[in-house]
Design an enzyme around this catalytic site. Structure first.
Site, PDB file in Angstrom:
ATOM      1  N   VAL A  10      56.279  77.773  34.480  1.00  0.00           N
ATOM      2  CA  VAL A  10      57.019  77.454  35.709  1.00  0.00           C
ATOM      3  C   VAL A  10      58.249  78.340  35.840  1.00  0.00           C
ATOM      4  O   VAL A  10      58.529  78.886  36.914  1.00  0.00           O
ATOM      5  CB  VAL A  10      57.418  75.967  35.744  1.00  0.00           C
ATOM      6  CG1 VAL A  10      58.312  75.677  36.950  1.00  0.00           C
ATOM      7  CG2 VAL A  10      56.175  75.082  35.808  1.00  0.00           C
ATOM      8  N   GLY A  11      58.992  78.515  34.757  1.00  0.00           N
ATOM      9  CA  GLY A  11      60.198  79.336  34.815  1.00  0.00           C
ATOM     10  C   GLY A  11      59.902  80.777  35.171  1.00  0.00           C
ATOM     11  O   GLY A  11      60.550  81.360  36.053  1.00  0.00           O
ATOM     12  N   THR A 116      63.047  70.443  36.879  1.00  0.00           N
ATOM     13  CA  THR A 116      61.625  70.123  37.064  1.00  0.00           C
ATOM     14  C   THR A 116      61.062  69.292  35.913  1.00  0.00           C
ATOM     15  O   THR A 116      59.922  68.832  35.981  1.00  0.00           O
ATOM     16  CB  THR A 116      60.777  71.408  37.151  1.00  0.00           C
ATOM     17  OG1 THR A 116      60.771  72.054  35.867  1.00  0.00           O
ATOM     18  CG2 THR A 116      61.314  72.369  38.196  1.00  0.00           C
ATOM     19  N   ARG A 149      51.378  69.103  49.092  1.00  0.00           N
ATOM     20  CA  ARG A 149      50.013  68.810  48.653  1.00  0.00           C
ATOM     21  C   ARG A 149      49.337  67.891  49.659  1.00  0.00           C
ATOM     22  O   ARG A 149      48.169  68.083  50.013  1.00  0.00           O
ATOM     23  CB  ARG A 149      50.040  68.167  47.268  1.00  0.00           C
ATOM     24  CG  ARG A 149      50.231  69.158  46.132  1.00  0.00           C
ATOM     25  CD  ARG A 149      50.467  68.477  44.799  1.00  0.00           C
ATOM     26  NE  ARG A 149      50.407  69.429  43.691  1.00  0.00           N
ATOM     27  CZ  ARG A 149      50.787  69.158  42.451  1.00  0.00           C
ATOM     28  NH1 ARG A 149      51.268  67.945  42.159  1.00  0.00           N
ATOM     29  NH2 ARG A 149      50.700  70.074  41.497  1.00  0.00           N
ATOM     30  N   HIS A 173      58.270  60.511  41.524  1.00  0.00           N
ATOM     31  CA  HIS A 173      57.446  61.706  41.367  1.00  0.00           C
ATOM     32  C   HIS A 173      56.494  61.432  40.213  1.00  0.00           C
ATOM     33  O   HIS A 173      56.859  61.517  39.044  1.00  0.00           O
ATOM     34  CB  HIS A 173      58.307  62.932  41.053  1.00  0.00           C
ATOM     35  CG  HIS A 173      57.505  64.167  40.775  1.00  0.00           C
ATOM     36  ND1 HIS A 173      56.644  64.719  41.699  1.00  0.00           N
ATOM     37  CD2 HIS A 173      57.429  64.958  39.676  1.00  0.00           C
ATOM     38  CE1 HIS A 173      56.078  65.797  41.186  1.00  0.00           C
ATOM     39  NE2 HIS A 173      56.537  65.959  39.956  1.00  0.00           N
TER      40      HIS A 173
END
Length: 309
Positions: A10-11, A116, A149, A173
């Site tokens: 992700v980073g 995140t 999404r 989430h």
């Protein structure tokens, strides 16, 4: 300067997306694994040279290199491993996030921080408490991914572009998120007017299961979607675009909820969270939202109490 703490999928992918926005001349990647952020930075600098982009990347194992950052993105943390309980994951990641928060407070005390790390709504709460920053400067990345999404799945049925749909997902989430198709619109018309009940139920189910589906298919969690969403949020903050996103933010009476981070619509600008948008929920919608909030609170009980002060 923009700093990304965590140079995993992700980073690193977020760093790549930021190249195309050209929001800052310097992006720093920090990680505890020696060589990882340096290697990613070198590879990204080669890509920037090929594409003629002005951004330059720096990789480091020293938190001091985030000094002066105006935005810090935290993607670091452990993924849940086979046999690991949710409580164990929450405890280990709370320890990691608390340690990172101390470094941010020391070297980037004026920054806006986006996180995140999962379990998201619990980890952003840990980060907020440890940092002591104003609530507008601590943001959990969540709803941008969840809502888009839902827009994607709806667009596949309706036959229109996803960006023509204004989606709403509230609350936690995770598996207890609350997609709200009745409050989602296509040019002023409720999304539910375009769907049968069966299609509606299918979209909600797919939205909730999307992250797990990706992990089950390829063996590791999503990175492209989160990275795209993070770059878009940073763009809105750096350029003061004041765009509306869904994000996990600290609620202090909004929606009748206090002292909890939850996914709601917000305006993002130069000060971080410029405004929390409160939707007029029906009694039934409010009940479902509060059920999702209870799931957030349950997640917090899995975090060792020393990280919640």
């Amino acid at each position: 300067m923009i700093t990304i703490v965590g140079s995993g999928r992700v980073g690193a992918t977020t760093a790549a997306f930021l190249m195309f926005y050209e929001l800052d001349n310097e992006v720093t990647l920090i990680d505890v694994i020696k060589g990882l952020p340096q290697g990613e930075a070198l590879d990204l600098n080669h890509a920037a040279a090929i594409l003629g982009k002005s951004v330059r990347y720096k990789g480091s194992n020293d938190y001091k290199d985030m000094e002066g950052s105006d935005i810090v993105i935290v993607t670091a943390g452990l993924a849940r491993k086979p046999g690991m309980t949710r409580e164990e994951l929450a405890g280990k990641n709370a320890e990691i996030i608390s340690s990172i928060a101390d470094q941010i407070k020391k070297y980037a005390p004026n920054s806006i921080v986006i996180i995140t790390t999962n379990p998201l709504d619990a980890m952003v709460y840990v980060l907020y408490k440890r940092l002591g920053f104003p609530r507008n400067r601590v943001i959990g990345f969540s709803g941008v991914l969840d809502s888009n999404r839902m827009a994607y799945y709806a667009s596949q049925i309706i036959g229109i572009a996803p960006e023509s749909i204004i989606p709403v997902v509230l609350g936690q989430h995770g598996e207890n998120m609350y997609p709200v198709p009745e409050a989602s619109f296509v040019y002023g018309k409720p999304l539910t007017e375009f769907l049968t009940q069966e299609q509606y139920n299918d979209i909600v189910k797919k939205t909730i299961q999307a992250g797990a589906d990706i992990t089950n298919l390829r063996g590791f969690s999503s990175n492209w979607g989160p990275a795209a969403g993070l770059a878009l949020m940073v763009d809105s903050i750096k350029k003061n675009r004041r765009r509306v996103f869904e994000a996990s933010v600290y609620l202090d009476g909004e929606y009748g909820v206090k002292d909890v981070f939850a996914e709601v619509p917000v305006v993002l600008g130069k000060n971080g969270v410029e405004k929390i948008i409160e939707l007029n929920l029906t009694p039934e919608q409010r009940q479902k939202f509060m059920q999702s909030i209870e799931a957030v609170k349950k997640n917090l009980t899995q975090v060792p109490p020393q990280y919640l002060k």
